[in-house]
Design a protein around this motif. Sequence first.
Motif, PDB file in Angstrom:
ATOM      1  N   UNK A   8     -31.635 -11.032  31.017  1.00 45.41           N
ATOM      2  CA  UNK A   8     -32.181 -10.679  32.337  1.00 45.41           C
ATOM      3  C   UNK A   8     -33.696 -10.848  32.363  1.00 45.41           C
ATOM      4  N   UNK A   9     -34.319 -10.436  31.259  1.00 45.21           N
ATOM      5  CA  UNK A   9     -35.780 -10.514  31.199  1.00 45.21           C
ATOM      6  C   UNK A   9     -36.248 -11.966  31.192  1.00 45.21           C
ATOM      7  N   UNK A  16     -45.952 -13.828  31.991  1.00 44.19           N
ATOM      8  CA  UNK A  16     -46.175 -14.877  30.998  1.00 44.19           C
ATOM      9  C   UNK A  16     -45.873 -14.326  29.599  1.00 44.19           C
ATOM     10  N   UNK A  17     -46.334 -13.116  29.357  1.00 38.68           N
ATOM     11  CA  UNK A  17     -46.106 -12.502  28.047  1.00 38.68           C
ATOM     12  C   UNK A  17     -44.605 -12.308  27.802  1.00 38.68           C
ATOM     13  N   UNK A  29     -42.031 -13.847  24.952  1.00 36.87           N
ATOM     14  CA  UNK A  29     -41.411 -12.874  24.053  1.00 36.87           C
ATOM     15  C   UNK A  29     -42.383 -11.864  23.471  1.00 36.87           C
ATOM     16  N   UNK A  30     -43.514 -11.681  24.117  1.00 31.42           N
ATOM     17  CA  UNK A  30     -44.520 -10.767  23.563  1.00 31.42           C
ATOM     18  C   UNK A  30     -44.384  -9.337  24.072  1.00 31.42           C
ATOM     19  N   UNK A  41     -59.679 -20.740  28.988  1.00 24.77           N
ATOM     20  CA  UNK A  41     -58.443 -21.311  28.461  1.00 24.77           C
ATOM     21  C   UNK A  41     -58.210 -20.824  27.038  1.00 24.77           C
ATOM     22  N   UNK A  42     -56.986 -20.745  26.708  1.00 25.17           N
ATOM     23  CA  UNK A  42     -56.606 -19.910  25.573  1.00 25.17           C
ATOM     24  C   UNK A  42     -55.355 -20.534  24.975  1.00 25.17           C
ATOM     25  N   UNK A  43     -55.226 -20.533  23.669  1.00 26.09           N
ATOM     26  CA  UNK A  43     -53.979 -21.070  23.111  1.00 26.09           C
ATOM     27  C   UNK A  43     -52.841 -20.079  23.370  1.00 26.09           C
ATOM     28  N   UNK A  44     -52.221 -20.186  24.510  1.00 21.93           N
ATOM     29  CA  UNK A  44     -51.210 -19.196  24.920  1.00 21.93           C
ATOM     30  C   UNK A  44     -50.101 -19.101  23.878  1.00 21.93           C
ATOM     31  N   UNK A  45     -49.834 -20.228  23.238  1.00 19.72           N
ATOM     32  CA  UNK A  45     -48.760 -20.202  22.251  1.00 19.72           C
ATOM     33  C   UNK A  45     -49.148 -19.386  21.012  1.00 19.72           C
TER      34      UNK A  45
END
Lengths: 396, 504
Positions: free
Chosen positions: A4-5, A52-53, A57-58, B44-48
């Motif tokens: 769901x998430x 986004x997080x 998976x953060x 900008x940022x290494x989001x990964x």
Amino acid sequence: MGDQELEFAQRWRDNAYGCFSSGHKFCREVCPVMQVTRNENHTPTAFHASIVAMEKGLVNVEDVADDFVHCTQCGACELRCPNTLMTGDFYRHRTRTVDVVKAMRALMVETGNEREAWKLWNERLALDHNEPVLGDTRVSQAHVADWAIGLDIPVGGETILFVDCEAAFFRTSYTRAFAQLLQKAGFAFGLMREQWCCGGPAAEMGYQDLALKHATHNVEDWRAVGAKRIIAPDPHDYIAFTEDYPKYFGEDYEFEIVLGVELVNDLVKDGRIALTHPVERTVTYHDPCRLNKRKGVHEAPRELIRAIPGLTFKDVDRVTQWSYCSGGGGGLPIEKPEITREISRRRVAKAAELEVDTLISACPWSERPLSEAGHEANLGVMDLFELVAVSAGIEP
Amino acid sequence: MRGVAFKSAVDDHVLDELRAIIGDDARVRPDQSSRAFRSRVPAPFPVHRWADHFPDVVILPKTAVEVSEVVKLANRHRIPIVPRAGGTGLSDGAVPLRGGIMIDCKLMNQIHEIDLVDRTVTVGPGINMLKLNEELRKYGVIYPDDPASYPCSLVGGRIGTGGWSLLGARYGHTRDLVISMEVVLPTGEIVEISEGGGRKLRKSSTGLTLKQLFTGHQGTLGITTQATLELVPRPETEFAAFFAFDDYMKAYETVGVLTRCGLATLAGVVLFDEWKIAYLRRDDEAYIPQPESVKAVVAVAMYGRRLEVEPASREIMRLGRSRGGRYLGDEISAGDWASRHDRYATPLHGRDLDGQAVIMSWHCEDAALNYSVLPQVREEWHAIVARYRERYGIFDDWGMFAYTSGPHKPWADYLVEIDVGIWEQKLDDETWAAWVSCKREIAEVSLRYGGSITACHGATREGDAELVPQELGSAWPVVKAIKRALDPNNVMNPGKQSLDEAYE
Ligand SMILES: Cc1cc2nc3c(=O)[nH]c(=O)nc-3n(C[C@H](O)[C@H](O)[C@H](O)COP(=O)(O)OP(=O)(O)OC[C@H]3O[C@@H](n4cnc5c(N)ncnc54)[C@H](O)[C@@H]3O)c2cc1C
Ligand code: SF4
Ligand code: SF4
């Protein structure tokens, strides 16, 4: 991370990236909650970044559930966002923070990450079909129209007056003033046979099924009496009827929704309500979020105020008011009453700086916290309709 | 880690100590969401690799004593400390490189004193300039630090970055506007930093002048817990004029003429190049489209008393037109100037190689450069970005501007910025590395032309932090000695500005 998430994060990710990619927080200092808590978790930026997080998976819902309580859904951040301001016209783009907050709260409910006070509130809504605005005193259908006793308002008809829970059970003087103004103008309207909560607050707190159930009931009631037009004096209902209901019912939603303050203003302008009794007060006006920020309605209430003889009106421009809120919306007072109290206290302090004796509001949900704060600061808080009624010579 | 050993993380014992210092669990936040959102800034940022930048715990102090006690604890345990104000810095200053304790000073947002006689205001580091000015306005004064981040950055972060103000030519920049401050040193002592000893003195000659040292250090030398700031009369009027040119060099010459005109009310002159005009034209109704022939725009602004600004504006109009500039009219001039804070970081202005709109993040590489070298640097910078754009497809050139930078002497120094759009969602290790090297190439050009790699954002990130020793050259050992002396255990924002070298 549950399915769901993930699904949720994917649904909202593009919208969220619009903010994540700028992330400059121009919205922060207008956010009424953030102004009080100064906690970066409670910023619109954080709300979008959560998505986004989550996609990465953060964080999961549990991690951010408390953050998402911290929003009155006032819409100030959306307006202040340069993404809305600068490219908004071209792309018809408006940063969708309020929708994100609502959606996350719905996910909180779905995944069992509900907040206690909201849960209780909505359990009682489910039971009584109106919000428990009287605290331990139960509300009930038997008393939903008690405010109208002696006014001889029929049930049914083409035009239906919808009365908000707060206004039906708690701030009934506001409702009486409004109904009497319409009567004075000879404007025909009726009540519902059985009026349930509009479901808007439930939706705001994430209880979507409950919201839909209430909306469906109300729409059926309207249809049963042949209604074509619904009057919503309360800005929150106006949002529910013009934003939530069309989403629920799509093409089949046939009603014309009339905003109370615009209707009364028109009736005054047309000379159908004469404002003859001077009101000797020095006032300022609190733009309710659902009117000014969410719906861009700021002229009608000001016109009405200016039409009242005797008043000295010290206005603050509507853009300055983007950063004000009463703290009364979006379920915040139910979960975090201390934050609502502080937001209202600050709003009233701003009004007091203008050296007025009265703060006029035009939203029943703002009036409880504003009145409390006004009481402490020795500043009167009045509803616009009540003031107009006084000027029209209406005996309550 | 070079030189000094760190604890890998903040353990339960440290958390207990922190809770004992703060005495309010809500202001000690080791939870995942508190950490996640304070590990990035708008750059900008290494989001990964987001999680690599999480702090271990976030503290929301209310007083200098709390800050001091937390810093002492960190120093004792050798735990990194990262100060954070608005979190809008564009060079990752407020992003932890090695976890540790983040000191978020947003709750320290009080106005402690407004002194209308000696013209100062004393505030906590967590207050925002716009909010401060809302309060000050009623006294007929303002605090004139006016970055493009005016609505969002906070005084502490302005001091931390040594920020630059759009009105700096008239009123000076953060470092000129901070009169004195209270600082918690890396070992936890609370000290008063000022000109000589007087908290409200603008100039003295007693001892060493420490104030500059504690401005622009990006949280590597201490944490400002209070600042006494300059108040200026609220300008009675402002005047802005925009002039269009069909040729960059004519615009460039006009900038020279305007900045040398000697008018004290001049608050700023900006030169936008062709790429920047194209960027501003994109889907943005606030900027009224100009004919294709427009290749550069010069904007000029003046602030002050009406009796000065009004006659001076006539001279500005004459000078602005003297090299073929075409006045863009009152509507664009006033409107564009009024929206000067909002024109940045509009991600919807990003374009991929096919010209399609994609959501990109904004990186601005800023340099301090002399007037003489602006045209050459412009060409080299655009060429660098074009190369990376062609090769990787996830970058976009959002144009350049040069802006007056020397406070009260606007003629020679410029803040020069190239804005680069980056498709952050597409970043992986390879493209991130490419980006860092692009940035480095840009910074190298600045040094080659006798400039500095930054005029306001700070050389704190990968890409330019490595060049700090080179830029400072023979002064670098002095800087290292100071860092080592003040921060013996390298706990204050370690890893930034190449200052780890101080411990080698
Ligand atoms: C849209 C936008 C426009 C911008 N325009 C400009 C501009 O015109 N001019 C300009 O100079 N900059 C500009 N910036 C970047 C600028 O560096 C920051 O906006 C600002 O200076 C940082 O303030 P902050 O409060 O967000 O600090 P943060 O990002 O929180 O911190 C910045 C640095 O200061 C340190 N720090 C924070 N608090 C303290 C403290 N109390 N004591 C010591 N150190 C501390 C941090 O560790 C970090 O290294 C812009 C940024 C954005 C997003
Ligand atoms: S919501 Fe808008 S103003 Fe706020 S951080 Fe996101 S992009 Fe910036
Ligand atoms: S809608 Fe209002 S309360 Fe919610 S985040 Fe935006 S500004 Fe804050």
